[in-house]
Design an enzyme around this catalytic site. Structure first.
Site, PDB file in Angstrom:
ATOM      1  N   ARG A  88       0.805  -1.203   0.000  1.00 51.18           N
ATOM      2  CA  ARG A  88       0.000   0.000   0.000  1.00 51.18           C
ATOM      3  C   ARG A  88       0.842   1.259   0.000  1.00 51.18           C
ATOM      4  O   ARG A  88       0.325   2.362   0.015  1.00 51.18           O
ATOM      5  CB  ARG A  88      -0.819   0.001   1.252  1.00 51.18           C
ATOM      6  CG  ARG A  88      -2.234   0.317   0.940  1.00 51.18           C
ATOM      7  CD  ARG A  88      -3.062  -0.173   2.050  1.00 51.18           C
ATOM      8  NE  ARG A  88      -4.375   0.313   1.968  1.00 51.18           N
ATOM      9  CZ  ARG A  88      -5.420  -0.479   1.898  1.00 51.18           C
ATOM     10  NH1 ARG A  88      -5.268  -1.770   1.807  1.00 51.18           N
ATOM     11  NH2 ARG A  88      -6.607   0.040   1.915  1.00 51.18           N
ATOM     12  N   ARG A 122     -22.205  -0.441   0.394  1.00 52.87           N
ATOM     13  CA  ARG A 122     -21.689  -1.759   0.795  1.00 52.87           C
ATOM     14  C   ARG A 122     -22.220  -2.149   2.181  1.00 52.87           C
ATOM     15  O   ARG A 122     -22.268  -1.330   3.086  1.00 52.87           O
ATOM     16  CB  ARG A 122     -20.151  -1.739   0.848  1.00 52.87           C
ATOM     17  CG  ARG A 122     -19.586  -3.048   1.408  1.00 52.87           C
ATOM     18  CD  ARG A 122     -18.118  -3.246   1.145  1.00 52.87           C
ATOM     19  NE  ARG A 122     -17.281  -2.189   1.685  1.00 52.87           N
ATOM     20  CZ  ARG A 122     -15.978  -2.108   1.477  1.00 52.87           C
ATOM     21  NH1 ARG A 122     -15.375  -3.006   0.734  1.00 52.87           N
ATOM     22  NH2 ARG A 122     -15.291  -1.117   1.986  1.00 52.87           N
ATOM     23  N   ARG A 166      -9.698   7.919   3.025  1.00 56.62           N
ATOM     24  CA  ARG A 166      -9.054   6.723   2.452  1.00 56.62           C
ATOM     25  C   ARG A 166      -8.631   6.999   1.008  1.00 56.62           C
ATOM     26  O   ARG A 166      -7.566   6.550   0.571  1.00 56.62           O
ATOM     27  CB  ARG A 166     -10.013   5.525   2.502  1.00 56.62           C
ATOM     28  CG  ARG A 166     -10.128   4.950   3.918  1.00 56.62           C
ATOM     29  CD  ARG A 166     -11.377   4.100   4.081  1.00 56.62           C
ATOM     30  NE  ARG A 166     -11.412   2.940   3.224  1.00 56.62           N
ATOM     31  CZ  ARG A 166     -12.531   2.284   2.926  1.00 56.62           C
ATOM     32  NH1 ARG A 166     -13.683   2.677   3.406  1.00 56.62           N
ATOM     33  NH2 ARG A 166     -12.467   1.229   2.142  1.00 56.62           N
TER      34      ARG A 166
HETATM   35  P1  AP5 Z   1      -9.025  -2.688   3.091  1.00 56.88           P
HETATM   36  O1  AP5 Z   1      -9.976  -3.597   3.725  1.00 56.88           O
HETATM   37  O2  AP5 Z   1      -7.927  -3.231   2.253  1.00 56.88           O
HETATM   38  O3  AP5 Z   1      -9.874  -1.584   2.296  1.00 56.88           O
HETATM   39  P2  AP5 Z   1      -9.703  -0.903   0.858  1.00 56.88           P
HETATM   40  O4  AP5 Z   1      -8.450  -1.069   0.132  1.00 56.88           O
HETATM   41  O5  AP5 Z   1     -10.104   0.479   1.150  1.00 56.88           O
HETATM   42  O6  AP5 Z   1     -10.627  -1.729  -0.023  1.00 56.88           O
HETATM   43  P3  AP5 Z   1     -12.099  -2.092   0.215  1.00 56.88           P
HETATM   44  O7  AP5 Z   1     -12.205  -3.359   1.003  1.00 56.88           O
HETATM   45  O8  AP5 Z   1     -12.876  -0.929   0.769  1.00 56.88           O
HETATM   46  O9  AP5 Z   1     -12.642  -2.252  -1.275  1.00 56.88           O
HETATM   47  P4  AP5 Z   1     -12.382  -3.364  -2.378  1.00 56.88           P
HETATM   48  O10 AP5 Z   1     -11.541  -2.799  -3.465  1.00 56.88           O
HETATM   49  O11 AP5 Z   1     -11.939  -4.665  -1.763  1.00 56.88           O
HETATM   50  O12 AP5 Z   1     -13.859  -3.492  -2.934  1.00 56.88           O
HETATM   51  P5  AP5 Z   1     -14.984  -4.616  -2.697  1.00 56.88           P
HETATM   52  O13 AP5 Z   1     -14.702  -5.798  -3.540  1.00 56.88           O
HETATM   53  O14 AP5 Z   1     -15.248  -4.850  -1.238  1.00 56.88           O
HETATM   54  O15 AP5 Z   1      -8.315  -1.755   4.200  1.00 56.88           O
HETATM   55  C1  AP5 Z   1      -9.040  -1.165   5.243  1.00 56.88           C
HETATM   56  C2  AP5 Z   1      -8.071  -0.444   6.185  1.00 56.88           C
HETATM   57  O16 AP5 Z   1      -7.140  -1.393   6.763  1.00 56.88           O
HETATM   58  C3  AP5 Z   1      -7.172   0.615   5.532  1.00 56.88           C
HETATM   59  O17 AP5 Z   1      -7.825   1.866   5.418  1.00 56.88           O
HETATM   60  C4  AP5 Z   1      -5.978   0.642   6.505  1.00 56.88           C
HETATM   61  O18 AP5 Z   1      -6.288   1.378   7.673  1.00 56.88           O
HETATM   62  C5  AP5 Z   1      -5.839  -0.824   6.892  1.00 56.88           C
HETATM   63  N1  AP5 Z   1      -4.911  -1.557   5.996  1.00 56.88           N
HETATM   64  C6  AP5 Z   1      -5.228  -2.600   5.177  1.00 56.88           C
HETATM   65  N2  AP5 Z   1      -4.138  -3.002   4.496  1.00 56.88           N
HETATM   66  C7  AP5 Z   1      -3.118  -2.212   4.895  1.00 56.88           C
HETATM   67  C8  AP5 Z   1      -1.743  -2.130   4.528  1.00 56.88           C
HETATM   68  N3  AP5 Z   1      -1.200  -2.955   3.603  1.00 56.88           N
HETATM   69  N4  AP5 Z   1      -0.979  -1.188   5.136  1.00 56.88           N
HETATM   70  C9  AP5 Z   1      -1.499  -0.354   6.068  1.00 56.88           C
HETATM   71  N5  AP5 Z   1      -2.795  -0.367   6.446  1.00 56.88           N
HETATM   72  C10 AP5 Z   1      -3.594  -1.295   5.866  1.00 56.88           C
HETATM   73  O19 AP5 Z   1     -16.244  -3.845  -3.336  1.00 56.88           O
HETATM   74  C11 AP5 Z   1     -16.775  -2.678  -2.738  1.00 56.88           C
HETATM   75  C12 AP5 Z   1     -18.296  -2.666  -2.920  1.00 56.88           C
HETATM   76  O20 AP5 Z   1     -18.619  -2.591  -4.315  1.00 56.88           O
HETATM   77  C13 AP5 Z   1     -19.020  -3.934  -2.405  1.00 56.88           C
HETATM   78  O21 AP5 Z   1     -20.278  -3.575  -1.904  1.00 56.88           O
HETATM   79  C14 AP5 Z   1     -19.161  -4.812  -3.674  1.00 56.88           C
HETATM   80  O22 AP5 Z   1     -20.287  -5.680  -3.586  1.00 56.88           O
HETATM   81  C15 AP5 Z   1     -19.337  -3.744  -4.754  1.00 56.88           C
HETATM   82  N6  AP5 Z   1     -18.777  -4.139  -6.041  1.00 56.88           N
HETATM   83  C16 AP5 Z   1     -17.632  -4.845  -6.276  1.00 56.88           C
HETATM   84  N7  AP5 Z   1     -17.428  -4.974  -7.602  1.00 56.88           N
HETATM   85  C17 AP5 Z   1     -18.435  -4.301  -8.220  1.00 56.88           C
HETATM   86  C18 AP5 Z   1     -18.782  -4.066  -9.600  1.00 56.88           C
HETATM   87  N8  AP5 Z   1     -18.027  -4.549 -10.594  1.00 56.88           N
HETATM   88  N9  AP5 Z   1     -19.891  -3.326  -9.868  1.00 56.88           N
HETATM   89  C19 AP5 Z   1     -20.664  -2.838  -8.871  1.00 56.88           C
HETATM   90  N10 AP5 Z   1     -20.405  -3.050  -7.548  1.00 56.88           N
HETATM   91  C20 AP5 Z   1     -19.305  -3.767  -7.234  1.00 56.88           C
END
Ligand code: AP5
Length: 207
Positions: A88, A122, A166
């Site tokens: 990240r 979500r 974020r």
């Molecule tokens: P993390 O859980 O990794 O959150 P993120 O990167 O912000 O990603 P998300 O889980 O929010 O989204 P995603 O891309 O996985 O989308 P999703 O498939 O769920 O991190 C959270 C926190 O942890 C960070 O802020 C930090 O504090 C900490 N952290 C984690 N890793 C770290 C690291 N390496 N270093 C430091 N800190 C760290 O989809 C989202 C939504 O959209 C869902 O509702 C889904 O159903 C929908 N959706 C998915 N695909 C589609 C589509 N094609 N069309 C329509 N809707 C869709």
């Protein structure tokens, strides 16, 4: 092979990571899920991570790099894995380089307005981890998990002001990694707009 999924918060890394994991038979390693589970259980790791996560900031590198190193050395990842949410920042990317593994990065490209819309809709299951979207993939019964029947919740960091933070952190610290992997010639860019299945077919073409 270690697959790295990159993209804005809400780009679909978790959704696509699950599909890819099922297809390739290797685990998805989500640092976000590991940290959230630690916070939920109130472990020492969770207590350290909680505040940064609630603010939408990154948890410290030493903690996260340690978690991923342990996972990558484990039996479960012997045939590879899909990294969702790691690296990240450049320090994490460099730490991963030093592990000497074969890497491939897939950048799921989605416009910012689209991820804000997705994240506000979500809902997640606190019991089994299933992920829903009120607009595009709602549960069959309002507010209830299809898989296990638990009451669905909104992630703390999916509140609008935290989502904005974020995205800011992503632009500042994570986006440079896209260029880092492009420079190494191991980056694939995939259009992340469309249904999850459509996006997955694009990923399968490059994975
Ligand atoms: P993390 O859980 O990794 O959150 P993120 O990167 O912000 O990603 P998300 O889980 O929010 O989204 P995603 O891309 O996985 O989308 P999703 O498939 O769920 O991190 C959270 C926190 O942890 C960070 O802020 C930090 O504090 C900490 N952290 C984690 N890793 C770290 C690291 N390496 N270093 C430091 N800190 C760290 O989809 C989202 C939504 O959209 C869902 O509702 C889904 O159903 C929908 N959706 C998915 N695909 C589609 C589509 N094609 N069309 C329509 N809707 C869709």
């Amino acid at each position: 092979m270690i697959y790295i999924l990159l993209g804005l918060p809400g780009a679909g890394k978790g959704t696509q990571g699950e599909l890819l994991s099922q297809k390739l038979g290797i685990p998805r390693v989500s640092t976000g899920d590991i940290l959230r589970e630690a916070v939920r259980k109130g472990t020492p790791l969770g207590r350290k991570a909680k505040e940064a996560m609630e603010r939408g900031e990154l948890v410290s590198d030493d903690i996260v790099i340690g978690i991923v190193e342990d996972k990558l050395k484990s039996e479960e990842c012997a045939k590879g894995c899909i990294l969702d949410g790691f690296p990240r920042n450049l320090a994490q990317a460099e730490a991963l380089e030093k592990m000497g593994l074969e890497l491939r990065a897939i950048y799921i490209e989605v416009p910012e307005e689209e991820v804000v819309k997705r994240l506000s809709a979500r809902r997640v299951c606190p019991n089994c981890g299933a992920v829903y979207n009120l607009l595009t993939s709602p549960p069959k019964q309002n507010g209830v998990c299809d898989r296990c029947g638990a009451v669905l919740v909104q992630r703390e960091d999916d509140r609008e002001e935290v989502v904005r933070e974020r995205i800011r952190v992503y632009r500042e610290q994570t986006e440079p990694i896209v260029e880092f992997y492009r420079g190494k010639g191991i980056l694939e860019v995939v259009d992340g707009v469309g249904s999850p299945r459509e996006v997955f077919s694009r990923i399968q073409r490059v994975a």
